[in-house]
Design an enzyme around this catalytic site. Structure first.
Site, short mmCIF file in Angstrom:
data_model
loop_
_atom_site.label_atom_id
_atom_site.label_comp_id
_atom_site.label_asym_id
_atom_site.label_seq_id
_atom_site.Cartn_x
_atom_site.Cartn_y
_atom_site.Cartn_z
N LEU A 35 0.81 -1.21 0.00
CA LEU A 35 0.00 0.00 0.00
C LEU A 35 0.85 1.26 0.00
O LEU A 35 0.37 2.31 -0.44
CB LEU A 35 -0.93 0.01 1.22
CG LEU A 35 -1.98 -1.12 1.26
CD1 LEU A 35 -2.75 -1.06 2.58
CD2 LEU A 35 -2.93 -1.01 0.09
N GLY A 36 2.07 1.19 0.50
CA GLY A 36 2.90 2.38 0.53
C GLY A 36 4.08 2.20 1.46
O GLY A 36 4.27 1.14 2.07
N GLY A 38 6.88 4.72 4.15
CA GLY A 38 7.18 6.01 4.77
C GLY A 38 8.41 5.94 5.62
O GLY A 38 9.18 4.96 5.56
N LYS A 57 1.56 -2.69 8.97
CA LYS A 57 2.73 -1.80 8.92
C LYS A 57 3.92 -2.54 9.52
O LYS A 57 3.89 -2.93 10.69
CB LYS A 57 2.47 -0.51 9.68
CG LYS A 57 3.73 0.35 9.86
CD LYS A 57 3.42 1.77 10.25
CE LYS A 57 3.00 2.59 9.06
NZ LYS A 57 2.95 4.04 9.32
N ASP A 151 2.13 13.27 15.62
CA ASP A 151 2.42 13.38 14.19
C ASP A 151 1.11 13.46 13.39
O ASP A 151 0.93 12.80 12.39
CB ASP A 151 3.25 12.19 13.72
CG ASP A 151 3.92 12.43 12.36
OD1 ASP A 151 4.04 13.61 11.95
OD2 ASP A 151 4.31 11.45 11.70
#
Length: 602
Positions: A35-36, A38, A57, A151
């Protein structure tokens, strides 16, 4: 990614196929897509046994090597599992002690606020009010669990069909203690930090309120309240200067201003924030309709809802396996599943070694070799590998196609016959080609066209026509387009004319939006920082009939495509002041007349 388009395998680009350095399973979760990624790690899509999608994650190895990070991460995960709010993505599983820490949350089918604003511009005021009220409720339950987000930023807010979802709460606290922070790694996003955070002072729940005000300003204007640039410059402005709220709509000014107070004690509480949203909405209760987001953003939600199926566990091969093929589950005689053994496809895949192909050579002296015993069953918490019925070809996990098997004698006869046919056919084809070539030479010598050449011969003897030159741009500076007036790009000089209906090509509707003509006309809102030009307007296909004025700020550009074939580029230079007797937008307009085929779009 606005409106993610299907890639060559048919999957939206938001669901990236796993690459060589990506794992295929995480503690029994069989991964379906990436999905991505970071600063904290990578995020993957997987499924529970009941078929519900989850986002996993996986924390970066560098953080996992830090003991203090692990201690804080375990503490924050325990707290996060107590957070059960309507506007948060719940944490449903985690491993804080493994070689590489990870956590799994419910998958939210929606773009992040950052992606939505970059792709489609600022949100309408009503959508911003619902966004902030939902985020305030999320912070209420997060703070109630003893967690400060630290954050909170647009990329950590997902836009779902029924409201926002705040994600990644508490992770920044764990990362803040790692030794990596001493070597130049910054935890948090500078543009959305609070003054006390930027100055290294104590962080409290009020820190998230400051970030909430920044998110509200960003959602309403498309730009950070303290600007962009180097981290040091942005942090200096956050600590010492006031935010630029000139583009914030008047109904949101009080809410944003109070949240962005430098003194944490002066910022509003969460109940006060919700009350401010209600007051700005002119209602005592905020009602969230199904279409609370603009249509282009809602379309992005539809794309993300079509998540690819999890990877299927391939069955044992029907013939001898090809080199490199490794099945993941053995075939065993059918038997009712027991409580200790999950059904095939769930949990970690047991090792499997094939023994004999389906059609072995006769070996009467050798009894069949038994299959290896499957690996022990995983615990129920980690038994999360849902197996679908089909995986499209080309996607990770799809079995390679196998050619049909033929008997040796029949295959040899067919191959021989094919060779003979090919040889005869090739000889005949060569004869015809040589004959035509000789005839063509003779005809060309006499000034004729080779027989059978058709347009090919004509194309060789004629030069390629040159492309039509682009029309020259015509510029009109400082055009004040008043609400209730329209522009026609073919007019010379081009001046606003009264009326919103008829043969206009662009109007400023009294409903506070720009409107394209009803027949063949389109508008395209360019991204912030995207350079407007004729080529950009021709190439961009994010068409819309309307663009709301509250999405615009000084410098934003809009392409106008007319059914008559004209192209216009609007550059916003300003808006009428509040004490003005009329409501208008000041525009610089560049027109390329007859730049495209009439009524053909692009």
């Amino acid at each position: 990614m606005s409106g993610q388009q299907p890639d060559r395998d048919g999957f939206p680009q938001v669901f990236q196929p796993l690459s060589g350095d990506d794992p295929t399973t995480i503690a029994g979760y069989r991964l379906a897509a990436k999905l991505g990624a970071g600063g904290m790690g990578k995020v993957y899509l997987s499924y529970t046994p009941g078929g519900r999608p989850v986002a996993i994650k996986v924390i970066r190895p560098e953080f996992g090597e830090d003991p203090e990070f692990r201690r804080r991460f375990a503490q924050e995960v325990q707290s996060a599992q107590r957070v059960q709010g309507l506007f948060t993505a719940p944490v449903i599983d985690a491993d804080t002690d493994g070689a590489q820490p990870w956590l799994a949350t419910a998958y939210v089918p929606g773009p992040s606020l950052a992606d939505a604003v970059v792709a489609h511009g600022a949100l309408p005021v009503e959508a911003v009010l619902l966004l902030i009220a939902g985020m305030a409720e999320a912070l209420h339950v997060i703070h109630g669990a003893g967690i400060v987000h630290r954050d909170l930023k647009p990329s950590n807010v997902l836009l779902a069909a029924d409201g926002p979802r705040v994600i990644d709460f508490g992770i920044a606290y764990a990362a803040d203690a790692t030794s990596l922070t001493g070597s130049g790694v910054t935890i948090g996003t500078p543009s959305f930090m609070a003054p006390e955070q930027a100055a290294g002072r104590r962080v409290t729940a009020a820190t998230d309120i400051f970030a909430l005000g920044q998110v509200a300003a960003y959602a309403a204007t498309g730009s950070p309240a303290f600007g962009e640039g180097t981290s040091h410059g942005v942090l200096y402005r956050i600590v010492h200067e006031e935010p630029d709220l000139s583009g914030v709509p008047a109904r949101l000014t009080e809410l944003v201003t109070r949240c962005l107070a430098k003194d944490p004690d002066a910022r509003p509480s969460i109940p006060e924030i919700i009350a401010l949203c209600q007051a700005a909405n002119a209602e005592t209760v905020l009602r969230r309709p199904e279409d609370w987001l603009p249509a282009p953003v809602a379309a992005d939600i539809t794309v993300r809802a079509a998540a690819p199926a999890p990877v299927q566990t391939p069955p044992p091969p029907a013939a001898a396996p090809s080199v490199g093929y490794t099945p993941t589950a053995p075939v065993r005689p059918a038997a009712p599943p027991s409580a200790a053994t999950p059904p095939p496809g769930y949990g970690p895949a047991p090792a499997y070694q094939p023994t004999q192909p389906r059609r072995p050579q006769p070996q009467p002296q050798q009894p069949p070799q038994p299959y290896r015993t499957p690996a022990p069953a995983p615990s129920p918490m980690h038994a999360h590998a849902y197996a679908p019925t089909h995986v499209p070809p080309g996607y990770p996990g799809a079995p390679a196609p196998r050619p049909p098997q033929r008997s040796g004698r029949r295959g040899a006869l067919v191959a021989l016959a094919a060779a003979l046919v090919f040889t005869v056919g090739a000889g005949g084809t060569a004869y015809v080609m040589l004959k035509d070539k000789d005839q063509g030479k003779g005809q060309q010598a006499q000034g004729g066209t080779p027989s059978g050449s058709g347009n090919a011969g004509a194309g060789q003897n004629s030069s390629k026509p040159s492309a039509k030159a682009d029309p020259k741009p015509v510029e009109y500076k400082g055009v004040n387009l008043t609400a209730g007036y329209h522009l026609t790009l073919s007019d010379e000089p081009m001046r606003p004319q009264q009326g919103e209906d008829g043969g206009y090509e662009l109007s400023y509707d009294t409903g506070s939006y720009l409107d394209a003509e009803s027949e063949g006309g389109q508008l395209v809102l360019l991204d912030p920082g995207q350079e407007g030009s004729l080529a950009a307007c021709r190439a961009d296909t994010r068409f819309s009939q309307t663009v709301y004025v509250n999405k615009l700020s000084k410098g934003r550009q809009v392409c106008v495509i007319t059914g008559a074939g004209h192209v216009g580029l609007l550059t916003v230079q300003g808006f009428s002041p509040e004490d003005s007797t009329s409501k208008y937008i000041t525009l610089d307009v560049t027109v390329w007349r007859n730049a495209i085929s009439p009524a053909s779009g692009h």
